[in-house]
Design a protein around this motif. Sequence first.
Motif, PDB file in Angstrom:
ATOM      1  N   UNK A 123       0.822  -1.208   0.000  1.00 41.64           N
ATOM      2  CA  UNK A 123       0.000   0.000   0.000  1.00 41.64           C
ATOM      3  C   UNK A 123       0.858   1.262   0.000  1.00 41.64           C
ATOM      4  N   UNK A 124       0.650   2.088  -1.023  1.00 44.74           N
ATOM      5  CA  UNK A 124       1.390   3.349  -1.093  1.00 44.74           C
ATOM      6  C   UNK A 124       0.984   4.310   0.016  1.00 44.74           C
ATOM      7  N   UNK A 125      -0.312   4.322   0.356  1.00 47.03           N
ATOM      8  CA  UNK A 125      -0.769   5.251   1.394  1.00 47.03           C
ATOM      9  C   UNK A 125      -0.179   4.896   2.755  1.00 47.03           C
ATOM     10  N   UNK A 126       0.026   3.621   3.013  1.00 46.67           N
ATOM     11  CA  UNK A 126       0.667   3.219   4.267  1.00 46.67           C
ATOM     12  C   UNK A 126       2.165   3.489   4.188  1.00 46.67           C
ATOM     13  N   UNK A 127       2.756   3.321   3.018  1.00 42.51           N
ATOM     14  CA  UNK A 127       4.194   3.571   2.856  1.00 42.51           C
ATOM     15  C   UNK A 127       4.542   5.016   3.189  1.00 42.51           C
ATOM     16  N   UNK A 128       3.658   5.965   2.864  1.00 43.06           N
ATOM     17  CA  UNK A 128       3.946   7.369   3.169  1.00 43.06           C
ATOM     18  C   UNK A 128       3.900   7.648   4.664  1.00 43.06           C
ATOM     19  N   UNK A 132       6.105   7.276  10.720  1.00 42.68           N
ATOM     20  CA  UNK A 132       5.266   7.623  11.885  1.00 42.68           C
ATOM     21  C   UNK A 132       4.726   6.379  12.570  1.00 42.68           C
ATOM     22  N   UNK A 133       4.270   5.416  11.767  1.00 45.77           N
ATOM     23  CA  UNK A 133       3.734   4.173  12.332  1.00 45.77           C
ATOM     24  C   UNK A 133       4.829   3.417  13.093  1.00 45.77           C
ATOM     25  N   UNK A 134       6.013   3.338  12.503  1.00 45.99           N
ATOM     26  CA  UNK A 134       7.135   2.652  13.156  1.00 45.99           C
ATOM     27  C   UNK A 134       7.463   3.323  14.491  1.00 45.99           C
ATOM     28  N   UNK A 135       7.492   4.651  14.488  1.00 45.53           N
ATOM     29  CA  UNK A 135       7.806   5.393  15.715  1.00 45.53           C
ATOM     30  C   UNK A 135       6.765   5.117  16.792  1.00 45.53           C
ATOM     31  N   UNK A 136       5.500   5.064  16.440  1.00 45.64           N
ATOM     32  CA  UNK A 136       4.435   4.784  17.420  1.00 45.64           C
ATOM     33  C   UNK A 136       4.545   3.362  17.960  1.00 45.64           C
ATOM     34  N   UNK A 137       4.869   2.425  17.099  1.00 41.92           N
ATOM     35  CA  UNK A 137       4.962   1.024  17.523  1.00 41.92           C
ATOM     36  C   UNK A 137       6.145   0.786  18.455  1.00 41.92           C
ATOM     37  N   UNK A 149      14.755  -0.897   7.316  1.00 41.95           N
ATOM     38  CA  UNK A 149      14.327  -2.171   6.751  1.00 41.95           C
ATOM     39  C   UNK A 149      12.816  -2.334   6.849  1.00 41.95           C
ATOM     40  N   UNK A 150      12.242  -1.798   7.899  1.00 39.16           N
ATOM     41  CA  UNK A 150      10.788  -1.897   8.059  1.00 39.16           C
ATOM     42  C   UNK A 150      10.061  -1.004   7.064  1.00 39.16           C
ATOM     43  N   UNK A 151      10.690   0.112   6.695  1.00 38.65           N
ATOM     44  CA  UNK A 151      10.074   1.076   5.787  1.00 38.65           C
ATOM     45  C   UNK A 151      10.951   1.252   4.555  1.00 38.65           C
ATOM     46  N   UNK A 152      10.999   0.265   3.685  1.00 33.84           N
ATOM     47  CA  UNK A 152      11.855   0.388   2.499  1.00 33.84           C
ATOM     48  C   UNK A 152      11.372   1.531   1.613  1.00 33.84           C
ATOM     49  N   UNK A 153      12.321   2.349   1.183  1.00 38.96           N
ATOM     50  CA  UNK A 153      11.974   3.461   0.308  1.00 38.96           C
ATOM     51  C   UNK A 153      11.427   4.656   1.064  1.00 38.96           C
TER      52      UNK A 153
END
Length: 154
Positions: A123-128, A132-137, A149-153
Amino acid sequence: MLSQRGPGGTTYPRAVARAFVIVLAVITLGVVGALVWGAWRSDAGTAIDELPTVSEVIAAQVHRHGVELPELTEADRARLSAPPTAGASLSTYEQVLGQLLTVRDAAGVDEAVAILREVVLQSESVATECDRLYAELTIDTPATLPVMQACPGG
């Protein structure tokens, strides 16, 4: 007089055998003709209209198995016949974060980050929103997989 042997050794005159074959052919032609006539007269719409609805099938199965279902009230019927509405008013970020926090609480931060990575790839919308999601988790517990590695690109 010519005769023909039938089942059990009985002899029949040839004229009776011919009459039997002719009658059998006429009956077969009548059955085929009736099928063709029925297929020609009905259209696809009426064939579908004659199929049972899902609720009729469910009611039949419930009755067959002896399950007692409560009667629907008028409010229930109105709610079920209302047009569909939007599934959620939450943003993509809020929806994914809520689901990943549930995974983190149940299976750990590493499992949540692994799922985040899979979703980002789809999902491109989640990729953007991945950083933020990684930081919250990982706010309380660091993950084994680094953000790059969790957020390639990302």
